[in-house]
Motif scaffolding. Structure first.
Motif, PDB file in Angstrom:
ATOM      1  N   LEU A   5       0.837  -1.195   0.000  1.00 52.64           N
ATOM      2  CA  LEU A   5       0.000   0.000   0.000  1.00 52.64           C
ATOM      3  C   LEU A   5       0.873   1.246   0.000  1.00 52.64           C
ATOM      4  N   VAL A   6       1.929   1.191   0.814  1.00 53.92           N
ATOM      5  CA  VAL A   6       2.929   2.265   0.809  1.00 53.92           C
ATOM      6  C   VAL A   6       4.237   1.660   0.337  1.00 53.92           C
ATOM      7  N   GLU A   7       4.847   2.294  -0.667  1.00 52.28           N
ATOM      8  CA  GLU A   7       6.143   1.824  -1.154  1.00 52.28           C
ATOM      9  C   GLU A   7       7.113   2.989  -1.205  1.00 52.28           C
ATOM     10  N   VAL A   8       8.190   2.844  -0.479  1.00 58.05           N
ATOM     11  CA  VAL A   8       9.248   3.854  -0.484  1.00 58.05           C
ATOM     12  C   VAL A   8      10.410   3.239  -1.245  1.00 58.05           C
ATOM     13  N   HIS A   9      10.801   3.900  -2.322  1.00 60.83           N
ATOM     14  CA  HIS A   9      11.820   3.337  -3.211  1.00 60.83           C
ATOM     15  C   HIS A   9      13.055   4.228  -3.262  1.00 60.83           C
ATOM     16  N   GLY A  10      14.147   3.761  -2.751  1.00 60.84           N
ATOM     17  CA  GLY A  10      15.446   4.435  -2.924  1.00 60.84           C
ATOM     18  C   GLY A  10      15.427   5.904  -2.577  1.00 60.84           C
ATOM     19  N   VAL A  11      14.797   6.243  -1.450  1.00 60.37           N
ATOM     20  CA  VAL A  11      14.611   7.666  -1.146  1.00 60.37           C
ATOM     21  C   VAL A  11      15.836   8.254  -0.442  1.00 60.37           C
ATOM     22  N   ILE A  24      16.318   4.932   1.464  1.00 64.67           N
ATOM     23  CA  ILE A  24      15.316   4.179   2.218  1.00 64.67           C
ATOM     24  C   ILE A  24      14.436   3.383   1.252  1.00 64.67           C
ATOM     25  N   ASP A  25      14.309   2.093   1.538  1.00 69.07           N
ATOM     26  CA  ASP A  25      13.350   1.228   0.836  1.00 69.07           C
ATOM     27  C   ASP A  25      12.451   0.605   1.892  1.00 69.07           C
ATOM     28  N   LEU A  26      11.144   0.767   1.703  1.00 68.83           N
ATOM     29  CA  LEU A  26      10.217   0.248   2.707  1.00 68.83           C
ATOM     30  C   LEU A  26       8.896  -0.071   2.016  1.00 68.83           C
ATOM     31  N   VAL A  27       8.340  -1.229   2.335  1.00 71.95           N
ATOM     32  CA  VAL A  27       7.036  -1.610   1.805  1.00 71.95           C
ATOM     33  C   VAL A  27       6.095  -1.879   2.974  1.00 71.95           C
ATOM     34  N   VAL A  57      11.515  14.660  -1.899  1.00 70.10           N
ATOM     35  CA  VAL A  57      12.706  13.803  -1.914  1.00 70.10           C
ATOM     36  C   VAL A  57      13.729  14.382  -2.892  1.00 70.10           C
ATOM     37  N   ASP A  58      14.989  14.035  -2.685  1.00 67.31           N
ATOM     38  CA  ASP A  58      16.026  14.411  -3.651  1.00 67.31           C
ATOM     39  C   ASP A  58      16.174  13.332  -4.722  1.00 67.31           C
ATOM     40  N   ARG A  59      15.943  12.112  -4.303  1.00 65.97           N
ATOM     41  CA  ARG A  59      16.103  10.977  -5.210  1.00 65.97           C
ATOM     42  C   ARG A  59      15.133   9.889  -4.772  1.00 65.97           C
ATOM     43  N   GLY A  60      14.697   9.020  -5.693  1.00 68.50           N
ATOM     44  CA  GLY A  60      13.754   7.968  -5.363  1.00 68.50           C
ATOM     45  C   GLY A  60      12.324   8.494  -5.402  1.00 68.50           C
ATOM     46  N   PHE A  61      11.383   7.664  -4.935  1.00 69.08           N
ATOM     47  CA  PHE A  61       9.995   8.120  -4.903  1.00 69.08           C
ATOM     48  C   PHE A  61       9.199   7.316  -3.887  1.00 69.08           C
ATOM     49  N   VAL A  62       8.033   7.840  -3.578  1.00 68.16           N
ATOM     50  CA  VAL A  62       7.101   7.168  -2.674  1.00 68.16           C
ATOM     51  C   VAL A  62       5.812   6.953  -3.447  1.00 68.16           C
ATOM     52  N   ALA A  63       5.219   5.769  -3.320  1.00 61.17           N
ATOM     53  CA  ALA A  63       3.901   5.528  -3.901  1.00 61.17           C
ATOM     54  C   ALA A  63       2.957   5.081  -2.795  1.00 61.17           C
ATOM     55  N   VAL A  64       1.734   5.595  -2.842  1.00 63.73           N
ATOM     56  CA  VAL A  64       0.688   5.161  -1.921  1.00 63.73           C
ATOM     57  C   VAL A  64      -0.508   4.748  -2.768  1.00 63.73           C
ATOM     58  N   GLY A  65      -0.954   3.517  -2.575  1.00 61.53           N
ATOM     59  CA  GLY A  65      -2.062   3.012  -3.376  1.00 61.53           C
ATOM     60  C   GLY A  65      -1.751   3.055  -4.869  1.00 61.53           C
ATOM     61  N   GLY A  66      -0.484   2.876  -5.219  1.00 60.63           N
ATOM     62  CA  GLY A  66      -0.078   2.840  -6.623  1.00 60.63           C
ATOM     63  C   GLY A  66       0.135   4.205  -7.254  1.00 60.63           C
ATOM     64  N   GLU A  67      -0.179   5.280  -6.505  1.00 60.23           N
ATOM     65  CA  GLU A  67       0.042   6.631  -7.041  1.00 60.23           C
ATOM     66  C   GLU A  67       1.332   7.197  -6.479  1.00 60.23           C
ATOM     67  N   VAL A  68       2.146   7.789  -7.346  1.00 59.50           N
ATOM     68  CA  VAL A  68       3.368   8.428  -6.868  1.00 59.50           C
ATOM     69  C   VAL A  68       2.981   9.693  -6.106  1.00 59.50           C
ATOM     70  N   VAL A  69       3.474   9.825  -4.896  1.00 55.95           N
ATOM     71  CA  VAL A  69       3.070  10.940  -4.045  1.00 55.95           C
ATOM     72  C   VAL A  69       3.761  12.229  -4.504  1.00 55.95           C
ATOM     73  N   GLY A  70       2.954  13.243  -4.792  1.00 55.26           N
ATOM     74  CA  GLY A  70       3.484  14.545  -5.180  1.00 55.26           C
ATOM     75  C   GLY A  70       3.673  14.716  -6.685  1.00 55.26           C
ATOM     76  N   TYR A  71       3.471  13.635  -7.409  1.00 52.40           N
ATOM     77  CA  TYR A  71       3.729  13.669  -8.850  1.00 52.40           C
ATOM     78  C   TYR A  71       2.621  12.934  -9.603  1.00 52.40           C
ATOM     79  N   GLU A  72       2.506  13.226 -10.880  1.00 57.03           N
ATOM     80  CA  GLU A  72       1.647  12.397 -11.724  1.00 57.03           C
ATOM     81  C   GLU A  72       2.477  11.861 -12.877  1.00 57.03           C
ATOM     82  N   ARG A  73       2.121  10.661 -13.282  1.00 56.00           N
ATOM     83  CA  ARG A  73       2.828  10.046 -14.404  1.00 56.00           C
ATOM     84  C   ARG A  73       2.325  10.657 -15.699  1.00 56.00           C
ATOM     85  N   ARG A  74       3.263  11.061 -16.548  1.00 55.51           N
ATOM     86  CA  ARG A  74       2.939  11.489 -17.907  1.00 55.51           C
ATOM     87  C   ARG A  74       3.794  10.665 -18.842  1.00 55.51           C
TER      88      ARG A  74
END
Ligand code: ADP
Ligand code: MG
Length: 254
Positions: A5-11, A24-27, A57-74
């Motif tokens: 539900l929450v995924e923190v990738h290489g933050v 930080i990597d955390l699921v 974040v400076d690098r990496g990203f966080v997703a909650v419910g499959g949506e990247v937090v703070g950003y939208e995919r284009r």
């Protein structure tokens, strides 16, 4: 990797030359309780603030419910969301602060009603009815018309929890929710959080309450120096820590 539900990738996150989150990597799986422990300054609050996009974040990203937090995919790129869209996205991620942070000029009920009406655009009447149910759930139905300053710290924190729940978030983040409370008020707040845990709400809780971690955590995460040093069940991390830094921390707090 299973979808959390929450995924923190290489933050990574730095303030000036100080690297506060150093990869930080955390699921967090839905319905799970994750308790984050670690010494002061290890980056626990920053991690929560990054999940909620209160910090970039400076690098990496966080997703909650499959949506990247703070950003939208284009297509293949990510575009930063506008403030209004960030506020809407944030309603999916409830945040409870150490210092309550209620709006002092609003009544208890108005505090709970504010975000669903203004950030989510839901009808006030429906939201108010739901807010009264939430106040009952945290044991404060008789305080709907009070102002925050008329309440004890424990009561204010319970209002803050009701407010965080009012937007029907997918996950609730708690940053040391009992640290600012007089000792005799800690229990009433932990009772509410325990009730949420038992009802299957996904929780990420930064706390020094080791009894709480042991009782309720599915996963305990130990942070030090901006890194996750180890994570596992309470029995693994609290009773059989693998790292010297974890043992040194636990020796101080247990
Ligand atoms: P914790 O919650 O584990 O105590 P924090 O995430 O609050 O740790 O802080 C980690 C480190 O980042 C600390 O050294 C802190 O002083 C620093 N820090 C936090 N926020 C800021 C900020 N806005 N500007 C500069 N340094 C910060
Ligand atoms: Mg902190």
């Amino acid at each position: 990797m299973s979808a959390g539900l929450v995924e923190v990738h290489g933050v990574h996150k730095s303030y000036g030359t100080l690297e506060v989150l150093a990869g930080i990597d955390l699921v967090v799986q839905p319905g799970e309780v994750t308790v984050v422990i670690g010494p002061s300054g290890s980056g626990k609050s920053t991690l929560l603030r990054v999940i909620n996009h209160l910090e970039r974040v400076d690098r990496g990203f966080v997703a909650v419910g499959g949506e990247v937090v703070g950003y939208e995919r284009r297509g293949d790129t990510l575009r930063e969301l506008r403030e209004k869209d960030v506020l809407r996205q944030r309603t999916q991620i409830g945040f409870v602060f150490q210092s309550f942070n209620l709006f002092p000029h609003l009544t208890v009920l108005e505090n709970v009603v504010e975000a669903p009406v203004h950030a989510q655009g839901r009808p006030r009447r429906e939201v108010e009815a739901e807010a009264r149910v939430l106040l009952e759930r945290v044991g404060l139905s008789d305080k709907a018309d009070a102002r925050p300053r008329q309440l004890s710290g424990g009561q204010q924190q319970r209002v803050a929890i009701a407010r965080a729940l009012a937007t029907r978030p997918e996950v609730l983040l708690f940053d040391e929710p009992t640290s600012a409370l007089d000792p005799e008020l800690v229990g009433e707040v932990l009772d509410v959080i325990r009730d949420l845990a038992h009802s299957g709400t996904t929780l990420v809780v930064v706390t020094h309450e080791m009894g709480f971690a042991r009782e309720l955590a599915d996963t305990v995460v130990f942070m030090d120096g901006g890194r996750i040093v180890e994570q596992g069940t309470p029995a693994q991390v609290l009773d059989h820590p693998q790292h010297a830094r974890t043992r040194a921390f636990l020796d101080k707090v247990l």
